[in-house]
Each structure stands twice: as C-alpha cells, then as structure tokens.
Design a protein around this motif. Structure first.
Motif, PDB file in Angstrom:
ATOM      1  N   ASN A 165       0.870  -1.175   0.000  1.00 25.90           N
ATOM      2  CA  ASN A 165       0.000   0.000   0.000  1.00 25.90           C
ATOM      3  C   ASN A 165       0.907   1.224   0.000  1.00 25.90           C
ATOM      4  O   ASN A 165       1.695   1.405   0.922  1.00 25.90           O
ATOM      5  CB  ASN A 165      -0.877   0.040   1.255  1.00 25.90           C
ATOM      6  CG  ASN A 165      -1.775  -1.178   1.397  1.00 25.90           C
ATOM      7  OD1 ASN A 165      -2.070  -1.854   0.415  1.00 25.90           O
ATOM      8  ND2 ASN A 165      -2.208  -1.463   2.610  1.00 25.90           N
ATOM      9  N   ALA A 170      -4.403   4.708  -0.256  1.00 25.97           N
ATOM     10  CA  ALA A 170      -4.286   3.317  -0.711  1.00 25.97           C
ATOM     11  C   ALA A 170      -4.151   2.373   0.478  1.00 25.97           C
ATOM     12  O   ALA A 170      -3.884   1.184   0.303  1.00 25.97           O
ATOM     13  CB  ALA A 170      -3.100   3.163  -1.656  1.00 25.97           C
ATOM     14  N   SER A 190     -10.989 -14.882  -3.990  1.00 25.05           N
ATOM     15  CA  SER A 190     -10.504 -14.384  -5.291  1.00 25.05           C
ATOM     16  C   SER A 190      -9.525 -15.360  -5.915  1.00 25.05           C
ATOM     17  O   SER A 190      -9.433 -15.452  -7.140  1.00 25.05           O
ATOM     18  CB  SER A 190      -9.754 -13.057  -5.148  1.00 25.05           C
ATOM     19  OG  SER A 190     -10.485 -12.119  -4.489  1.00 25.05           O
ATOM     20  N   MET A 285      -0.096  -6.113  -5.739  1.00 21.94           N
ATOM     21  CA  MET A 285      -0.411  -7.406  -5.154  1.00 21.94           C
ATOM     22  C   MET A 285       0.263  -8.488  -5.994  1.00 21.94           C
ATOM     23  O   MET A 285       0.229  -8.411  -7.223  1.00 21.94           O
ATOM     24  CB  MET A 285      -1.923  -7.676  -5.207  1.00 21.94           C
ATOM     25  CG  MET A 285      -2.774  -6.869  -4.264  1.00 21.94           C
ATOM     26  SD  MET A 285      -2.953  -5.097  -4.660  1.00 21.94           S
ATOM     27  CE  MET A 285      -3.857  -5.153  -6.191  1.00 21.94           C
TER      28      MET A 285
ATOM     29  N   VAL B 314      -9.829   0.478   2.136  1.00 18.33           N
ATOM     30  CA  VAL B 314      -9.506  -0.811   1.547  1.00 18.33           C
ATOM     31  C   VAL B 314      -8.103  -0.704   0.958  1.00 18.33           C
ATOM     32  O   VAL B 314      -7.744   0.310   0.377  1.00 18.33           O
ATOM     33  CB  VAL B 314     -10.562  -1.154   0.471  1.00 18.33           C
ATOM     34  CG1 VAL B 314     -10.053  -2.216  -0.477  1.00 18.33           C
ATOM     35  CG2 VAL B 314     -11.854  -1.602   1.133  1.00 18.33           C
ATOM     36  N   GLY B 315      -7.286  -1.733   1.142  1.00 15.87           N
ATOM     37  CA  GLY B 315      -5.910  -1.695   0.646  1.00 15.87           C
ATOM     38  C   GLY B 315      -5.592  -2.905  -0.208  1.00 15.87           C
ATOM     39  O   GLY B 315      -6.495  -3.604  -0.695  1.00 15.87           O
ATOM     40  N   GLY B 316      -4.304  -3.130  -0.384  1.00 16.55           N
ATOM     41  CA  GLY B 316      -3.848  -4.182  -1.281  1.00 16.55           C
ATOM     42  C   GLY B 316      -4.283  -5.572  -0.850  1.00 16.55           C
ATOM     43  O   GLY B 316      -4.534  -6.438  -1.694  1.00 16.55           O
ATOM     44  N   PHE B 317      -4.387  -5.808   0.461  1.00 16.34           N
ATOM     45  CA  PHE B 317      -4.798  -7.136   0.905  1.00 16.34           C
ATOM     46  C   PHE B 317      -6.205  -7.459   0.418  1.00 16.34           C
ATOM     47  O   PHE B 317      -6.457  -8.533  -0.138  1.00 16.34           O
ATOM     48  CB  PHE B 317      -4.721  -7.253   2.432  1.00 16.34           C
ATOM     49  CG  PHE B 317      -5.262  -8.564   2.926  1.00 16.34           C
ATOM     50  CD1 PHE B 317      -4.589  -9.742   2.646  1.00 16.34           C
ATOM     51  CD2 PHE B 317      -6.454  -8.627   3.632  1.00 16.34           C
ATOM     52  CE1 PHE B 317      -5.098 -10.971   3.064  1.00 16.34           C
ATOM     53  CE2 PHE B 317      -6.970  -9.840   4.051  1.00 16.34           C
ATOM     54  CZ  PHE B 317      -6.287 -11.014   3.769  1.00 16.34           C
ATOM     55  N   LEU B 319      -7.915  -5.920  -2.035  1.00 10.55           N
ATOM     56  CA  LEU B 319      -7.949  -5.944  -3.500  1.00 10.55           C
ATOM     57  C   LEU B 319      -7.389  -7.260  -4.033  1.00 10.55           C
ATOM     58  O   LEU B 319      -7.875  -7.798  -5.023  1.00 10.55           O
ATOM     59  CB  LEU B 319      -7.124  -4.783  -4.073  1.00 10.55           C
ATOM     60  CG  LEU B 319      -7.735  -3.385  -3.957  1.00 10.55           C
ATOM     61  CD1 LEU B 319      -6.694  -2.323  -4.288  1.00 10.55           C
ATOM     62  CD2 LEU B 319      -8.934  -3.247  -4.893  1.00 10.55           C
ATOM     63  N   GLY B 320      -6.365  -7.770  -3.367  1.00 10.82           N
ATOM     64  CA  GLY B 320      -5.706  -8.971  -3.871  1.00 10.82           C
ATOM     65  C   GLY B 320      -6.455 -10.245  -3.545  1.00 10.82           C
ATOM     66  O   GLY B 320      -6.600 -11.128  -4.389  1.00 10.82           O
ATOM     67  N   SER B 321      -6.941 -10.343  -2.316  1.00 15.41           N
ATOM     68  CA  SER B 321      -7.470 -11.629  -1.851  1.00 15.41           C
ATOM     69  C   SER B 321      -8.990 -11.702  -1.901  1.00 15.41           C
ATOM     70  O   SER B 321      -9.554 -12.793  -1.882  1.00 15.41           O
ATOM     71  CB  SER B 321      -7.017 -11.871  -0.407  1.00 15.41           C
ATOM     72  OG  SER B 321      -7.640 -10.931   0.462  1.00 15.41           O
ATOM     73  N   GLY B 322      -9.663 -10.543  -1.925  1.00 18.55           N
ATOM     74  CA  GLY B 322     -11.124 -10.565  -1.813  1.00 18.55           C
ATOM     75  C   GLY B 322     -11.594 -10.838  -0.392  1.00 18.55           C
ATOM     76  O   GLY B 322     -12.791 -10.919  -0.146  1.00 18.55           O
ATOM     77  N   CYS B 323     -10.653 -11.012   0.552  1.00 17.26           N
ATOM     78  CA  CYS B 323     -10.994 -11.117   1.978  1.00 17.26           C
ATOM     79  C   CYS B 323     -10.981  -9.717   2.581  1.00 17.26           C
ATOM     80  O   CYS B 323     -10.246  -8.847   2.127  1.00 17.26           O
ATOM     81  CB  CYS B 323      -9.950 -11.922   2.748  1.00 17.26           C
ATOM     82  SG  CYS B 323      -9.820 -13.640   2.306  1.00 17.26           S
TER      83      CYS B 323
END
Lengths: 344, 344
Positions: A165, A170, A190, A285, B314-317, B319-323
């Motif tokens: 981030n 972000a 995902s 990511m 919301v951050g990279g986690f 966005l990346g995982s959908g969790c």
C-alpha cells in the motif's frame, strides 16, 4: 487546440483470469491522457519519529531477518505491530478447508492463526521503492521469497498474500516505504475464482491464459523474462500487470537473476505511473498459487504482479455488484504508458 | 475511568450468503464504541448551482417520471447525465449470457446496452434521506419498484442494481440526496456467487439462509415486516443488513404498506449510524434476484438491503485476496446500535 476523439460506445468485458465483468464507459471520462491523481503522495522527510527508519529498530515489533545481517541493513522483515492474524494461536495440524472448519449455525469459523509481516524496503525515510536500483528492488523480491519459504513449513497456512500500500488513501498507515505479507489459514475466494477461471480457459483452449495473453495493443514494456500489459478487462483505469514470460505457478520459484530483471521492470513501470498520473497512491499485489496445488493444476496456474493506481473511488455499485466501471480502455492506457519516456 | 475489555483472539468467518471470508481482528481495533468517521459529511446548503434542486430541472438529463406529477414534485427519476451504459445502443433480443456473448480471444465482450438512472429523493438541497418521514422514504422505495417494473420489459436486461452513495468518499459526486439504479445486460459475479452460496445452504439444511439468520446477539431493531442485523461475517465494521421477515426473492415484490414500514426502519438505522459513527459517508445496496429466475431458485432467493458506513479504507490485501479485515465483531456493533436511543 486539442480535439476530443470520437467517443466509443460502452462495452462490458469479462476477464478470463479474474472472471470479473468490467463496464468500459468512455462517456464518463475526460481524455485518457488527462487522468491525474487528485491526491498525489507528497514525500515526507520527517523521519525523527518513524520506527521504520534505521536507528529506531527498538520501536518496532520483533525482527524476522535483515539484509545484510548487520547494523547497516538495507531491508528488514519484521512482525506487524498490529497483526490481523495471530502467530501465537494454536493451529490445527493440517488444512483448514471447509470440511474441517467449524460450522457455527451462522456460518463457518476458522481460528485466526497466521502471520502478518512487514518488509521495510529501505533504511532511509525519503526513499521510495522506485528510487532503488533494479538489484535493490530484486533484493526486496528475494526477501519475499525467503520469507515464503519459511512460512511454507506451517501445514495450516494455505495461501500467502504479498501486497504493498503506497499512500494513505491506498491504505498505508506509515509513509516509510514498506510492503506486507499476510499468510492465511484459508485459500481466499478471489484466488479460488481465479484458478477456476484459468482452468476453464485451459480446458477450452489447451493453453494457459497468461502464457497466451500478450497482445501488441495492450503491451507497455517488456524485458528478457517479464512483460507488462494493461489487461484486457482492467477493473481500474491504468491498472497494470507484470507477467513472467516463462510459465510458473508460484512467485517463490523466482530465480535471483530474474528478480533483478523484474526489479528493473517494476521500477520503470512505477516511474512511468508516477510521471503520467501525478504520483498517485497505489497498491500492488502478487497473485500466486495456493501453497498446495496438484499436478493437474500446474499447467494453468501462472503467477503475476498487479499494480492499481488509485484514481477513481469505489461506490455502492461496485460494492453491490462486484462489477467495476472503468472510464479508460486498456489499449489507450497501454499506448500512453508505452510511449512515455522517463529518465531512469 | 473506562477499562479496556480483554482482547479476543482473531478468527475467520465465512458468510453463508455472500460466501466471503472475513478476518475479525480485534487486536487492531480501538474499543468498538470509539469508532467514528474521520471524514463526516457536512451538510451543504449551497443550492444555487445544484441541478437536482427544485427549479433547476432544465439543468438535468431527461426526466423519466416525477412524484407527484406536477411542478411541486417530491421526488424525480431522471437519466444519469454521465451514464455508465447506453440506452441508445442496439440491444440483442434475448439474454447475453456467456454462450451468446462474443469471445474476442482475450475475453468475453457484451455491448454496453443498459440504463443508468438517478433518483432525486427530495426537492430540497439540505434535506437528507433520513430526514424524510417513513412514508416519504417509502415513496422513494416505491419509485425504485415502479422503475424496475418499466425496465423489466427489456428482454436483454438481466439484473438491476439499486444503490446509494452518500458523501464524496463513498462515491457521491453530488451532495443533494439521491440514489441510483444501474440496469445491466449481465448477471454480476457477486449476484451469481450469492445465489450459489444460498443454494448450497438450502441444499444442506432445507432452509433459506436469510429466513434462518435472525440471532438475538446480532439483532439491531425490528418492525412488523423487517428486521435489521449486524451480519455474522460483516465485511466492514458496523455493516448492517435490513431483511424482510417474509420470504421474498425480488425487491419489486414490496407492497406499498410494507414500504412505509421499511422506510421507518431505514430512517431509524441511518439516524443511529449518523449519531454513533459521527455522520459517516455510507453506501446502501439492494441485493435482489436476477430478473429471470427459475421456480427451483425461488425457495432460497431472498432480497435484502445492505448498509456500509465508510470507516476503514480498503488496501492491497482486500484488492488482492477478496478477503476483508474487520476490527469489530458484529455482536459488539449490534449491541451498541441496539442500545442507542435516537430522537426521531
């Protein structure tokens, strides 16, 4: 005087990798080349109170390792002071898949065992990841790999999410350049969706969707071992993927030599993004495969790195439907970034 | 002096409706009652240049209908001036499912035919939705229903997403109170995932997951026809669902009498949220069923309204995982909101 190009009609595209529908809606946009971040990241040089700066190590959570292993470190892997998961919980000796998780009557529950680590990418507060040399960025990537190899020893960890981030909007709570790694006792939704989608493509075509993806219109830059594209169904304007040329299921298969090559391409792309888009906050990511994969899954499992600059917000439509609205067609974003010259 | 309650261990929960994993991580949180929006919405009384205000109708895109149908309207349904989809495109005479959409070699494509409408909920700039009477909020809900009934006539529309963005950081570009409706030529991925997840629950238990969901710990408020809960696997802190008591697959089955009842509960919940959480930006979304459903899908298809206050980014986690990582357990959020008294 610049003229406005003729407006294309909106269209919906479904990505064969993420399986996500995206609405491309150029009528909502200014010209693609006019996209700029409204909240650019300003360098913050106040390092006196930053625990990530060299000399302030005692203010941090425990260290996992540093590179090189002496007081003049160049990067440090540490525990997150506010971990989302606990490394102290008892963890089941095996996989927490749906069949072994507890069903509470309201939904499934898994104990929150896992690792939440932070990578301090540089000892110097004012240095950003893209300021580092390709080999130094390669060292950060190799550090991810080294930590993944340690965590893979825990049977109950099923997926490792590496992410960065950059900038408060972000999600970054610290301005000192860092990235994070969250090691989970589940395979995130995902990831399952992506693998199912890539499997479907493989079953239909006999080919890996990421080995096949390269298109001249979408290409931004390429190196010996990697290429970068604006993906065909980008969810976000100026979204970028960096993909290894050689088929590879797991990020931690990355060889040291290729890490430097990837470091160079990542540096170039981040520099281009900062210049073109006014130093936007961004996330990246690494999309890899679950730790346990079967031989039959390997032919269509291909890791990649996704970069998302934060230019547009997310609202109720995206939260509700899981569809995204993107005002910039990816061939326009790719052309702008491909043709941009940056001093490296 | 207030004492900090003992910290619970983190846990992962999977929602039986959305099929999404959420990490509950109280170690990251302040006390649940201390959650406040850092960017509260300030009322903006400058209506001179607002096209949504009464008297400025000529500044808007074409009107679809108004209620009542005279110059002193109380609400207006209009076209979005910057529509994400085009109502002017040729539309296929049938369903754009995967089998009929074009496969470009890079992914699937569907022409961007659809409707993107705006509901101006009040003629007065300074009035928010929660300031309206229950019957006036009911009128807004009935207007959604009326427009849905019009759009259902188009064979190629498969799903209608009703949503509201309140506040700039929740995606609202206009401060005058409004909501939106986006009518899509596809079934969005979140909707398919939700229906598959509810089907699985039904197959396992013989019951609809939303008919079954009511739990005293998670309950916030209830009325004759609706109840509101903090869902068991809330993705966001203080996320709230309002669910019809009687099993109903589609929002547009809502009867006028029940719309007033729902209007009253929605008003109460929005007032509580504003008071407890410092008037946060928020989104609400109506989760209904695709326009075409088979008889076998009806027993597990149950619409609901989801409200998400914007408190954490919301951050990279994510966005990346959908969790998602949620620092507030839903029984804590429910208790705080349940016990809060607001003047109505």
């Amino acid at each position: 005087m610049a003229t406005t190009p003729p407006t294309r009609s909106p269209e919906l595209r479904k990505d064969p990798v993420t399986n996500r529908w995206v609405i491309f809606s150029p009528a909502r946009a200014k010209r693609p080349s006019d996209f700029k971040s409204k909240s650019p990241e300003n360098p913050n040089n106040n390092s006196s109170s930053c625990p990530f700066c060299i000399g302030n190590e005692h203010q941090c959570a425990p260290e996992i390792f540093r590179v090189p292993p002496d007081p003049n470190w160049k990067l440090r892997f540490i525990e997150n002071l506010y971990p989302a998961l606990s490394r102290k919980l008892d963890h089941p000796n095996g996989q927490n898949d749906d069949s072994s998780s507890e069903l509470s009557g309201l939904g499934r529950v898994v104990p929150g065992f896992g690792f939440h680590d932070v990578v301090i990418e540089t000892p110097v507060h004012s240095v950003q990841l893209s300021d580092l040399d390709p080999s130094e960025i390669g060292d950060v990537l190799i550090a991810y790999k080294r930590r993944i190899e340690q965590i893979k020893q825990f049977d109950s960890i099923q997926y490792i999410q590496v992410f960065k981030n950059h900038g408060a909007s972000a999600g970054a709570s610290m301005s000192h350049s860092h990235s994070q790694m969250l090691s989970l006792p589940i395979v995130p939704p995902s990831v399952s969706t992506r693998l199912n989608s890539m499997k479907e493509h493989f079953n239909q075509t006999g080919k890996c969707s990421l080995c096949q993806v390269q298109s001249k219109d979408l290409l931004i830059n390429e190196t010996s071992h990697f290429f970068s594209i604006a993906p065909y169904a980008s969810s976000f304007p100026f979204e970028i993927w960096i993909i290894p040329r050689d088929h590879s299921s797991h990020f931690d298969e990355l060889e040291n030599k290729k890490a430097v090559d990837l470091g160079g391409l990542l540096k170039l792309i981040l520099k281009k993004m900062a210049l073109q888009l006014n130093n936007p906050p961004f996330n990246f990511m690494i999309h890899t495969s679950p730790i346990q994969v079967t031989d039959s899954e390997l032919p269509y499992s291909h890791w990649f790195l996704q970069i998302i600059p934060q230019l547009t917000g997310v609202g109720g439509f995206e939260l509700g439907s899981g569809c995204y609205i993107n005002p910039v067609f990816p061939h326009d974003a790719a052309k702008i970034l491909r043709e941009l010259n940056v001093p490296i």
